[in-house]
Scaffold this active site. Structure first.
Site, PDB file in Angstrom:
ATOM      1  N   GLU A  85       0.814  -1.220   0.000  1.00  0.00           N
ATOM      2  CA  GLU A  85       0.000   0.000   0.000  1.00  0.00           C
ATOM      3  C   GLU A  85       0.844   1.265   0.000  1.00  0.00           C
ATOM      4  OE1 GLU A  85      -2.698  -0.162   3.332  1.00  0.00           O
ATOM      5  OE2 GLU A  85      -1.189  -0.926   4.701  1.00  0.00           O
ATOM      6  N   ASN A 125      -6.660   1.558  -0.881  1.00  0.00           N
ATOM      7  CA  ASN A 125      -7.075   2.806  -0.227  1.00  0.00           C
ATOM      8  C   ASN A 125      -5.858   3.668   0.068  1.00  0.00           C
ATOM      9  OD1 ASN A 125      -9.476   1.468  -0.268  1.00  0.00           O
ATOM     10  ND2 ASN A 125      -9.464   0.955   1.899  1.00  0.00           N
ATOM     11  N   ASP A 126      -4.833   3.021   0.612  1.00  0.00           N
ATOM     12  CA  ASP A 126      -3.616   3.774   0.895  1.00  0.00           C
ATOM     13  C   ASP A 126      -2.731   3.907  -0.332  1.00  0.00           C
ATOM     14  OD1 ASP A 126      -3.620   4.715   3.575  1.00  0.00           O
ATOM     15  OD2 ASP A 126      -3.626   2.627   4.223  1.00  0.00           O
TER      16      ASP A 126
END
Ligand code: PEP
Ligand code: MG
Length: 582
Positions: free
Chosen positions: A433, A456-457
């Site tokens: 990530e 998401n990250d």
């Protein structure tokens, strides 16, 4: 009727009564009163004003004595506002002629006053709105007395409207009664959004300011598919949305038929659809939706939902409950990803100007070794109960991964010394990530048993865009070509080694990306349990050759907008009726 556009973060439609959540969690029990109760209600208002004024006078006296008249003047101003005859006659009028309850009249009127200050283009004057909210709270406190109903003690269904909800506030919402929520701030990747998905309730974030317009008790519609919030809807809108609720229900029933069918593409390639969970009870959601296991258990919610740091036993109970319920299916525990917006128990680091770039996640774990070891001991103890795996979040460097693995080895040794059983072969993986991890992915695959892409990250760090900030939501896009290249590189490196690779960020549960990801070679998706049937439906409707074509074409495009439009069109073409959110 008032419409607000925000960011859709958890799908579905909720219709119900608004509960405005502020720091004190007040709730207006009912907006209207019976005609014959008006005199009684006027008396209640009078009593609340008298009690509020007495309270303020008391404070005034103490402050005058201890700090002098100058400081006491603050209370003098509050007193004057509270006893203002114009305010009083306005409130009385609302109760007498419109049959508003005193609570509702107080809240509506004072919020309208506060709005006037908020609109002034002076930060100093805008702060005066806080004084008016203070008076509102004081009167409500006296009006509601012991009937006050806080967010933690709900007794009937509500839609929560708030400026912001911290991850722990969201985690502590009473899920029996909270049917949806809206926040003024927040972005698409915020943890508030993730918890809404876990609760399987519609949610919209980042609407911008609107709370001064509502008092609670009003009818609200949350459209979690379009990111719309409708305050006090008219009859036609209400009827339209009630129909939508019915349609959603029938669609869910149709998809339920897929539960026991295998997740395979039309050309027979197996796909593994796992569930993401934040709370042990979600295991039921995974089983109900036919998930192949749990691909991401966000264990930090154990910390966020408790008063103190969870003990080893609390960890162990949670993990054993989950792994036993999954009956031999894989369960991937992610070690705590605390920090940034999720920081209970630990003192906030000094001078943390960029929490997302600071002491969060694995970095925090490696600094707080006792806490980290406690969790790892519990994971290892639970590893004998089923197919348990562990993974480390936010790994940026090889050294960090090695350190984390060393701590794990050390805890294993400790268990050996005490004769405590654990699975010596428990697979150990890491989240991908941080872009640096992708750049070095050929090295990382040599040192782990599996990988899991946290989009998401990954999006946040690749595009330098805060996942929780509504003002940069336009940049936060999974379809950005730079993000797609990083995903593709990770899948290729994993396949080459080979080690299994999963995607567990929100992107993997969004139908518009399913064909693209299958085409890139992804075969393990970890998604919110509610999304399993829909993603399975897509997998079963397409061939890998079609998906490869879609991915190849998308990868030639230069910007996220074109890619999103293309993917949406392709999805519509193959599965008419599905459009997905982009
Ligand atoms: C991610 O970053 O994609 C992820 C799955 O982890 P989290 O959302 O908990 O940061
Ligand atoms: Mg993450």
């Amino acid at each position: 009727m008032q419409k607000l556009q925000g960011i859709a973060v958890s799908p579905g439609i909720a219709i119900g009564e608004a509960l405005v959540m502020d720091n004190e969690g007040f709730r207006i029990p009912r907006p209207y009163v019976a005609r014959d109760a008006v005199d009684e209600e006027l008396d209640r208002l009078q009593n609340a004003i008298t009690a509020g004024a007495a309270e303020i006078s008391g404070y005034r006296e103490v402050v005058a004595k201890e700090l002098g008249e100058k400081y006491a003047a603050i209370f003098e101003a509050h007193l004057q506002m509270l006893q203002d005859s114009k305010l009083r006659s306005e409130l009385e009028d609302m109760i007498r002629h419109r049959h508003y309850s005193p609570e509702y009249a107080v809240s509506r009127t004072l919020r309208r006053y506060a709005q006037v200050f908020q609109r002034l283009e002076s930060a100093h004057l805008a702060e005066r709105a806080a004084d008016i909210f203070d008076i509102e709270k004081r009167l409500l406190r006296h009006l509601l007395g012991r009937r006050r109903e806080g967010i933690a003690h709900l007794t009937s269904p509500v839609l929560v409207l708030a400026h912001n909800l911290t991850p722990s506030e969201t985690a502590n919402l009473d899920r029996r009664f909270v049917m949806g929520f809206v926040t003024e701030i927040g972005g698409p990747g915020s943890h508030t959004a993730i918890v809404a998905e876990a609760l399987e309730i519609p949610a919209v974030v980042g609407t911008g300011p609107f709370l001064a317009d509502v008092s609670g008790g009003e009818m609200v519609i949350i459209d979690g598919d379009k990111g719309l919030v409708i305050l006090q809807p008219d009859d036609a809108t209400l009827a339209h949305y009630r129909l939508g609720v019915e349609q959603n229900r029938s669609a869910a029933v149709r998809l339920e038929a897929l539960r026991d069918l295998p997740a395979v593409t039309a050309d027979g390639v197996a796909v593994n659809l796992y569930g993401n969970i934040e709370f042990p009870y979600e295991v039921e959601h995974c089983i109900d939706r036919g998930a192949a296991g749990i691909g991401l258990y966000r264990t930090e919610f154990l910390y966020l939902g408790s008063e103190g740091e969870p003990t080893e036993e609390v960890h162990y109970q949670a993990y054993s409950q989950v792994v036993e319920a999954m009956g031999g299916k894989p369960v991937t525990i992610r070690t705590f990803d605390l920090g940034a917006d999720k920081l209970p128990h630990l003192p906030p680091p000094e001078d943390e100007r960029n929490p997302c770039l600071g002491l969060r996640s694995i970095r925090l774990a490696l600094r707080h070794l006792t806490m980290f070891r406690t969790q790892l001991r519990a994971v290892l103890r639970a590893s004998v109960l089923g197919d348990l795996r562990v993974m480390f979040p936010l790994i940026s460097t090889l050294l960090e991964l090695r350190q984390a693995k060393m701590v794990l080895a050390d805890v294993m040794e400790d268990l050996d010394e005490h004769g405590i059983a654990y699975n010596r072969q428990m697979p150990v993986g890491m989240m991908v990530e941080v872009p640096a991890a992708v750049v070095m992915i050929d090295r990382f695959v040599e040192e782990v048993d599996f990988l899991s892409i946290g989009t998401n990250d990954l999006i946040q760090y690749t595009l330098a865009v805060d996942r929780s900030n509504k003002d940069v939501v336009g940049l936060y896009n999974p379809a950005d070509p730079a993000v797609l290249r990083l995903i593709s590189m990770s899948i290729e490196a994993a396949d080459k080694k080979p080690v299994p690779i999963t995607m567990c960020g929100q992107m993997s549960g969004n139908p518009i990306y399913t064909m693209l990801l299958l085409g890139m070679g992804l075969r393990h998706f970890s998604i919110s349990p509610a999304a399993v049937p829909e993603i399975k439906n897509i997998c079963r409707s397409v061939t890998t050759a079609q998906c490869r074509e879609v991915a190849a074409r998308a990868m030639t495009m230069e910007n996220a907008r074109d890619i999103t439009n293309y993917l949406r069109e392709e999805l519509k073409r193959r599965l008419p009726g599905l459009g997905g959110e982009g």
